[in-house]
Scaffold this active site. Structure first.
Site, PDB file in Angstrom:
ATOM      1  N   ASP A  82      10.364  -4.984   8.473  1.00 31.62           N
ATOM      2  CA  ASP A  82       9.405  -4.658   9.533  1.00 31.62           C
ATOM      3  C   ASP A  82       9.244  -5.945  10.351  1.00 31.62           C
ATOM      4  O   ASP A  82      10.088  -6.853  10.246  1.00 31.62           O
ATOM      5  CB  ASP A  82       8.078  -4.178   8.912  1.00 31.62           C
ATOM      6  CG  ASP A  82       7.176  -3.487   9.929  1.00 31.62           C
ATOM      7  OD1 ASP A  82       7.440  -2.322  10.265  1.00 31.62           O
ATOM      8  OD2 ASP A  82       6.209  -4.113  10.404  1.00 31.62           O
ATOM      9  N   VAL A 122       0.846  -1.195   0.000  1.00 32.80           N
ATOM     10  CA  VAL A 122       0.000   0.000   0.000  1.00 32.80           C
ATOM     11  C   VAL A 122       0.880   1.243   0.000  1.00 32.80           C
ATOM     12  O   VAL A 122       1.826   1.341   0.789  1.00 32.80           O
ATOM     13  CB  VAL A 122      -0.917   0.038   1.252  1.00 32.80           C
ATOM     14  CG1 VAL A 122      -1.700   1.348   1.308  1.00 32.80           C
ATOM     15  CG2 VAL A 122      -1.863  -1.153   1.271  1.00 32.80           C
ATOM     16  N   ALA A 148       4.530   4.168   2.790  1.00 36.42           N
ATOM     17  CA  ALA A 148       4.021   2.914   2.225  1.00 36.42           C
ATOM     18  C   ALA A 148       4.196   1.804   3.254  1.00 36.42           C
ATOM     19  O   ALA A 148       4.870   1.985   4.271  1.00 36.42           O
ATOM     20  CB  ALA A 148       4.774   2.549   0.955  1.00 36.42           C
ATOM     21  N   LYS A 149       3.606   0.679   3.024  1.00 37.26           N
ATOM     22  CA  LYS A 149       3.838  -0.511   3.841  1.00 37.26           C
ATOM     23  C   LYS A 149       3.415  -1.724   3.034  1.00 37.26           C
ATOM     24  O   LYS A 149       2.551  -1.628   2.154  1.00 37.26           O
ATOM     25  CB  LYS A 149       3.014  -0.457   5.126  1.00 37.26           C
ATOM     26  CG  LYS A 149       3.615  -1.249   6.253  1.00 37.26           C
ATOM     27  CD  LYS A 149       4.731  -0.440   6.881  1.00 37.26           C
ATOM     28  CE  LYS A 149       5.263  -1.050   8.150  1.00 37.26           C
ATOM     29  NZ  LYS A 149       6.045  -0.043   8.891  1.00 37.26           N
ATOM     30  N   GLY A 150       4.007  -2.858   3.363  1.00 35.88           N
ATOM     31  CA  GLY A 150       3.605  -4.100   2.724  1.00 35.88           C
ATOM     32  C   GLY A 150       3.405  -5.169   3.780  1.00 35.88           C
ATOM     33  O   GLY A 150       3.846  -5.017   4.923  1.00 35.88           O
TER      34      GLY A 150
END
Ligand code: GLU
Length: 423
Positions: free
Chosen positions: A153, A67, A112-114
């Site tokens: 992360d 995202v 962003a992050k996944g």
């Protein structure tokens, strides 16, 4: 999370919480409601299915997300999480927090992050590699050094970043150092990146101690989480003479009011794979750890560990958010009423993305810095952001969280207004 835990750590929808925080920032800082509406949404959310050949010959299909919340200030930046509780809304909330974190630190990045819904502890190294390479292939057109730059992360590390780097580079036909950060040193990682998140937290605690007329060695600290953030923070604080009274991993923790022997705890974790059974310490659950007698409580694991249910039992006078989103907005209000000072995630755990930024810059320039240069520059950025947040907190008579988010959202709002709405 241990295999035995079935309930998700997400009691409330984290994206709704992140949006409610943003609305509050909009009110406190009188930000244009149109802009708040724009910033409440994520620019792009990609959902992929990741079929993986398992070692036993079966095929497992994992769900993956990436995202991008916002790119007004630069390419989007943020980690990838491997965890059984990952949801699209969790990834959205984490991507929004990355936007605020990068803006507060004045980095030229959006957020962003996944995430992949999986239990990385139950996968073999080769299953993990195949899953990572397929996930990377599925999002290959969405990431890139000028577009969106992943990092570690919860549940991912340098090894996973190496596979992402290699998969992306193989597809491009040449090494692309800037596509991912948190890489091992041998393939273009940055000195100081691994411990950077914890080091940033330490610098925040040091800055606060000066404001309080104290020294870091005056504090007693309990730390939840013994992964990349918690373990390094325990080591660094111990090195500064602080008394670390409790540490925990996903299976539980250990407590000694006189102080845990942190080098022994690190060695025990390395050997036994757990903190349980550490000598000269009593067992403590992760729930009990939140409520222990100490000066600083540092949640360094997952979201929503301090909620409206337990916030009034937190004994610490300072909460240092090494994790993203460990304190819910309802708990925030209770802690504020009780005079507990919260060093918010976007300030207290920004060290990781700051040194990720350094790694990206070094990779683009193919010119690498000494560790003391990395740490000095990290100190500058965290120190400046702490001071700005501290001043804004005083001038607005608000919390550190509102001050930090306020500075950040205003910066993103200004970039958005200056660029103008396309078309
Ligand atoms: N996952 C880390 C964070 O939440 C690091 C992100 C990055 O380095 O891009 O800040």
């Amino acid at each position: 999370m241990s295999e035995a835990v079935v309930a998700s750590h997400l009691r409330e929808n984290p994206y709704e919480l992140a949006k409610s925080q943003l609305r509050k920032v909009g009110d406190v800082f009188s930000i244009d409601a149109n802009l708040i509406r724009v910033l409440s949404q994520c620019k792009k959310a990609v959902e992929v299915s990741i079929p993986v050949a398992m070692d036993d010959g079966s095929v497992e299909v994992f769900a993956g997300y990436r995202v991008t919340h916002n790119i007004a200030r630069g390419p989007s930046k943020g980690g990838i999480r491997y965890h059984p509780d990952v949801t699209l809304d969790e990834v959205k909330s984490l991507s929004m927090w990355m936007t605020w974190k990068c803006a507060l630190m004045a980095l030229p990045f959006g957020g962003a992050k996944g995430g992949v819904v999986c239990d990385p502890k139950s996968l073999s190294a080769s299953e993990l590699e195949r899953m990572t390479r397929r996930y990377t292939s599925e999002i290959i057109n969405d990431i890139g050094p000028e577009r969106d730059i992943p990092a570690p992360d919860v549940g991912t590390d340098g090894r996973v970043m190496a596979w992402i780097f290699d998969t992306y580079s193989m597809n491009k036909g040449h090494s692309v150092l800037g596509v991912v950060t948190g890489k091992p040193l041998s393939i273009g990682g940055s000195l100081g990146r691994e411990e950077a998140t914890a080091r940033g937290s330490l610098y925040c605690i040091q800055a606060l101690s000066v404001k309080e007329g104290k020294r870091v060695s005056d504090y007693t600290v309990s730390i939840q989480g013994f992964g990349n953030v918690g373990a390094h923070l325990a080591r660094l604080l111990h090195g500064e003479g602080a008394t670390v009274v409790a540490v925990s991993d996903s299976r539980g923790g250990v407590y000694n009011p006189m102080g845990i022997d942190i080098p022994a705890a690190l060695a025990h974790k390395q050997e036994a794979g757990t903190l349980t059974g550490l000598a000269n310490a009593d067992p403590v659950t992760n729930e009990e750890l939140v409520e222990l007698e100490c000066d600083i409580f540092a949640p360094c694991a997952l979201e929503q560990v301090v909620t409206e249910e337990n916030a009034d039992r937190v004994k610490a006078t300072i909460v240092c958010e090494g994790a993203n989103g460990p304190v819910t907005p309802a708990a925030d209000a209770i802690l504020e009423d009780r005079g507990v000072l919260v060093l918010p995630d976007v300030l207290a755990n920004a060290g990781g993305v700051i040194v990720s930024y350094f790694e990206w810059v070094q990779g683009l320039q193919e010119y690498f810095w000494r560790e003391d240069e990395v740490n000095a520059k990290l100190h500058d950025i965290v120190g400046r952001a702490f001071e700005e947040t501290w001043q804004t907190r005083a001038s607005r008579d608000t919390t550190m969280r509102m001050a930090a988010y306020g500075i950040a959202v205003q910066r993103v709002a200004e970039a958005t207004t200056t660029r103008g709405l396309y078309p």
